[in-house]
Enzyme design. Structure first.
Site, PDB file in Angstrom:
ATOM      1  N   ARG A  69       0.718  -1.140  -0.150  1.00 44.41           N
ATOM      2  CA  ARG A  69       0.088  -0.029   0.047  1.00 44.41           C
ATOM      3  C   ARG A  69       0.918   1.253  -0.047  1.00 44.41           C
ATOM      4  O   ARG A  69       0.655   2.143  -0.836  1.00 44.41           O
ATOM      5  CB  ARG A  69      -1.129   0.063   1.118  1.00 44.41           C
ATOM      6  CG  ARG A  69      -2.133  -0.916   0.989  1.00 44.41           C
ATOM      7  CD  ARG A  69      -2.631  -1.285   2.376  1.00 44.41           C
ATOM      8  NE  ARG A  69      -1.866  -2.419   2.863  1.00 44.41           N
ATOM      9  CZ  ARG A  69      -1.795  -3.794   2.465  1.00 44.41           C
ATOM     10  NH1 ARG A  69      -2.943  -4.036   1.693  1.00 44.41           N
ATOM     11  NH2 ARG A  69      -0.797  -4.707   2.902  1.00 44.41           N
ATOM     12  N   THR A  70       1.819   1.160   0.893  1.00 49.75           N
ATOM     13  CA  THR A  70       2.668   2.673   1.140  1.00 49.75           C
ATOM     14  C   THR A  70       3.236   2.909  -0.403  1.00 49.75           C
ATOM     15  O   THR A  70       3.425   4.017  -0.586  1.00 49.75           O
ATOM     16  CB  THR A  70       3.513   2.499   2.174  1.00 49.75           C
ATOM     17  OG1 THR A  70       2.752   2.115   3.327  1.00 49.75           O
ATOM     18  CG2 THR A  70       4.151   3.859   2.630  1.00 49.75           C
ATOM     19  N   LYS A  99      26.148  -4.156  -1.782  1.00 48.83           N
ATOM     20  CA  LYS A  99      27.546  -4.165  -1.800  1.00 48.83           C
ATOM     21  C   LYS A  99      27.978  -3.496  -0.350  1.00 48.83           C
ATOM     22  O   LYS A  99      29.471  -3.191  -0.175  1.00 48.83           O
ATOM     23  CB  LYS A  99      28.042  -3.452  -2.893  1.00 48.83           C
ATOM     24  CG  LYS A  99      27.557  -3.950  -4.297  1.00 48.83           C
ATOM     25  CD  LYS A  99      27.930  -3.163  -5.373  1.00 48.83           C
ATOM     26  CE  LYS A  99      27.607  -3.332  -6.584  1.00 48.83           C
ATOM     27  NZ  LYS A  99      27.926  -2.249  -7.778  1.00 48.83           N
ATOM     28  N   ARG A 120      11.394   3.723   3.357  1.00 47.90           N
ATOM     29  CA  ARG A 120      11.077   2.856   4.373  1.00 47.90           C
ATOM     30  C   ARG A 120      12.031   1.920   4.641  1.00 47.90           C
ATOM     31  O   ARG A 120      12.926   1.546   3.991  1.00 47.90           O
ATOM     32  CB  ARG A 120       9.964   1.715   4.062  1.00 47.90           C
ATOM     33  CG  ARG A 120       9.692   0.800   4.914  1.00 47.90           C
ATOM     34  CD  ARG A 120       8.184  -0.064   4.446  1.00 47.90           C
ATOM     35  NE  ARG A 120       6.919   0.553   4.840  1.00 47.90           N
ATOM     36  CZ  ARG A 120       6.040   0.071   4.744  1.00 47.90           C
ATOM     37  NH1 ARG A 120       5.959  -1.048   4.474  1.00 47.90           N
ATOM     38  NH2 ARG A 120       4.806   0.863   5.079  1.00 47.90           N
TER      39      ARG A 120
END
Ligand code: NCD
Length: 368
Positions: A69-70, A99, A120
């Site tokens: 959703r976000t 890396k 996020r």
């Protein structure tokens, strides 16, 4: 084009080029203006009109944790307003993060290509760290690149709280004084309830909050104290059935399985070595892992089925109440509840689009 949004821009100017890290940045005036703008966005989308106030703007979506959703609502919000989204092909795990690149360097790099970064991250405080990295780069750039916190570990999820409060007002009207809001489930780890509890207190709503959770997953004291210091009454119980009759809003959350091992590692490090886990050497860290994993699995299984809001449970609730959930759900709300008029979680999903359209327009200073 921006003319249709006139009237909101003066108050929302305060959000222009600001990082959105916590709900603590918002004031009742800004919330009112933002919600007014979100309503206008809703109408535009309903009329099938596409606006182009974000033309030539590029938003980078950077997700170090899963999201449906976000991530997609920020993408849809940007594109509905004529902007474009960039993201690393195949997700952040195909970027130089694998890396060993630091969050600082990743953010500074992405800030060179974009006008805002939606981030996020599994670590609490990561959004704030990213904001510092972006600010450090700003000196060399034409304009600052705001960071929008799309969830930082067990910390906050401010844009979810905005859409949650908007949804409550959408249902009960702008004046929600007198409502009783129940928060249910994993209140310890759920960032959405942390942010929403604080936002209700910030908005000076005279609501009463009841936190319903097993003791091991109860609302952290810092959030309860935040609310109480703003004169919002907060009580705690483990007895859902006992409060079902009282709640106008039941905000359900899933048990956050992915947080359990880290928590157990922290607990064990404190018990065994008297140190924070991150301060241990590699050997000690490894030694704690099997026990932490076992404890976490046991605790998760015990907590998972603690509360289920099924039709039987809902039959004890008021007819005018609503059931909310940030989603994803696991087994705390069975699908048969979806057809009940009180099920509001897909309304939240819808409102997330309008709130994020409004927020992006304000943060990118595109309201004219
Ligand atoms: C929540 C999250 O990521 O914090 N989901 C969301 O953004 N709608 C809730 C969760 O993961 O349980």
């Amino acid at each position: 084009m921006a003319a249709i949004y006139s009237g909101t821009e003066a108050t929302l100017k305060t959000l222009a080029y600001q990082h959105i890290l916590s709900v603590e940045q918002f004031t009742p005036d800004v919330l009112e203006a933002l919600f007014g703008l979100a309503q206008k966005m809703d109408r535009q989308v309903a009329l099938g009109r596409s606006d182009s106030i974000l033309t030539h703007r590029i938003v980078a979506n950077v997700f170090y944790e899963p999201s449906t959703r976000t991530d997609l609502s920020f993408q849809a919000a940007t594109q509905r307003l004529g902007g474009r989204v960039i993201t690393t092909a195949g997700g952040v795990h195909y970027s130089s993060v694998t890396k060993g690149e630091s969050l600082h360097d990743t953010v500074k790099t992405i800030a060179c290509y974009s006008d805002a970064i939606v981030l996020r991250h599994p670590n609490r405080g990561a959004a704030r760290e990213a904001a510092a990295a972006s600010d450090a780069l700003t000196r060399a750039m034409h304009r600052p690149t705001p960071i929008i916190n799309a969830g930082d570990g067990t910390g906050e999820h401010p844009t979810q709280a905005l859409l949650d409060l908007y949804t409550i007002k959408d249902r009960f009207g702008a004046d929600i004084d007198g409502l009783t809001v129940g928060f249910l489930g994993d209140l310890r780890n759920g960032r959405t309830v942390h942010s929403l509890l604080k936002l209700l207190a910030i908005d000076r709503c005279h609501v009463k909050v009841i936190c319903i959770a097993p003791e091991s997953l109860s609302m952290p004291p810092e959030y309860v104290e935040f609310a109480r210091s703003r004169e919002m009454p907060v009580s705690q119980t483990q007895d859902l059935q006992g409060v079902m009759q009282q709640v106008d809003v039941l905000y359900v959350t899933r048990v956050q399985r992915e947080r359990f091992v880290a928590q157990k590692l922290d607990d064990l490090a404190a018990q065994v070595y008297g140190l924070p886990y991150e301060n241990l050497d590699g050997q000690r860290k490894e030694a704690l892992r099997p026990v932490a994993e076992l404890n976490a699995a046991q605790e998760y299984l015990a907590a998972r089925d603690a509360y289920v809001v099924d039709p039987m449970m809902l039959s004890q609730a008021r007819q005018e109440m609503i059931v909310m959930h940030p989603l994803p759900r696991v087994n705390e709300i069975p699908e048969e509840v979806d057809s009940d008029d009180r099920a509001y979680y897909f309304r939240q999903v819808q409102n997330g689009l309008y709130i994020r359209m409004a927020l992006l327009a304000a943060v990118l200073d595109c309201l004219g």
